[in-house]
Design a protein around this motif. Structure first.
Motif, short mmCIF file in Angstrom:
data_model
loop_
_atom_site.label_atom_id
_atom_site.label_comp_id
_atom_site.label_asym_id
_atom_site.label_seq_id
_atom_site.Cartn_x
_atom_site.Cartn_y
_atom_site.Cartn_z
N GLN A 126 0.86 -1.18 0.00
CA GLN A 126 0.00 0.00 0.00
C GLN A 126 0.90 1.22 0.00
OE1 GLN A 126 -0.51 2.33 2.83
NE2 GLN A 126 -1.79 3.49 1.44
N SER B 28 0.83 5.62 -0.11
CA SER B 28 0.12 6.92 -0.07
C SER B 28 1.11 8.00 -0.48
CB SER B 28 -0.42 7.22 1.33
OG SER B 28 -1.41 6.29 1.69
N TYR B 29 0.70 8.83 -1.43
CA TYR B 29 1.56 9.90 -1.95
C TYR B 29 1.15 11.21 -1.29
CZ TYR B 29 2.30 6.18 -5.29
OH TYR B 29 2.59 4.98 -5.86
N LEU B 30 2.07 11.82 -0.55
CA LEU B 30 1.77 13.02 0.23
C LEU B 30 2.38 14.27 -0.38
CD1 LEU B 30 2.56 11.40 3.68
CD2 LEU B 30 0.34 11.53 2.54
N ARG C 53 4.26 7.47 2.16
CA ARG C 53 4.13 6.53 3.29
C ARG C 53 3.58 5.23 2.71
NH1 ARG C 53 1.29 9.59 7.41
NH2 ARG C 53 -0.41 9.49 5.93
N GLY C 54 4.16 4.11 3.13
CA GLY C 54 3.69 2.85 2.60
C GLY C 54 3.77 1.73 3.62
#
Length: 159
Positions: free
Chosen positions: A94, A96-98, A142-143
């Motif tokens: 998983q 997430s691109y911040l 974040r992954g």
């Protein structure tokens, strides 16, 4: 968690990365620029990598596939740094691109082996940027990564 020394954990993580690069597969373009800097503690690895032109998407920022590959590989390196002789196969990832890292920025990638069990290992990866040589890290990605590790040997504990 399996107790190994930081020196043994660093050696194992660097060996796993070297083996991945030698495979000369699609991720070699990314991995040959990745450097294992230190083991903050067994199961926690710190890596760095510059953002280069070959890592960019059409908008000129870090490609999401590069980020996902880093979550995969650095999560695996955290498992190696926790004392497993190899790192298993992915069951889930998983990302997430911040923020969007730009060319010339330095990435600081930390992998955390949160739990390494007999069957599954669970990792968390954070990718931050160092902008313009500053010491302040800005979280960009974040992954999490889960790997099947049943049957993989643990490294012997060094005295």
């Amino acid at each position: 968690m399996h107790a190994i020394t930081r020196v043994a954990a660093l050696r194992n993580a660097r060996t796993v990365l070297s083996q991945c690069v030698k495979q000369n597969r699609f991720d070699t373009l990314i991995l040959e620029k990745l450097s294992v800097e230190e083991i903050e503690r067994p199961g926690v690895v710190k890596c760095t990598m510059p953002v280069e032109h070959s890592h960019l998407n059409l908008t000129g920022t870090l490609h999401g596939g590069v980020s996902a590959t880093l979550v995969d590989i650095v999560g695996s390196l955290a498992i190696a740094a926790a004392g497993l002789e190899s790192t298993g196969v992915s069951t889930d990832i998983q990302v997430s691109y911040l923020a969007a890292p730009k060319p010339g920025e330095q990435l600081v990638i930390r992998g955390f082996a949160e739990k390494v069990g007999k069957t599954l290992a669970f990792t968390r990866v954070e990718i931050a940027t160092l902008r313009d040589g500053h010491d302040h890290e800005t979280l960009a990605v974040r992954g999490s990564h889960t790997k099947f590790v049943r049957g993989i040997q643990r490294m012997p504990v060094e005295e």
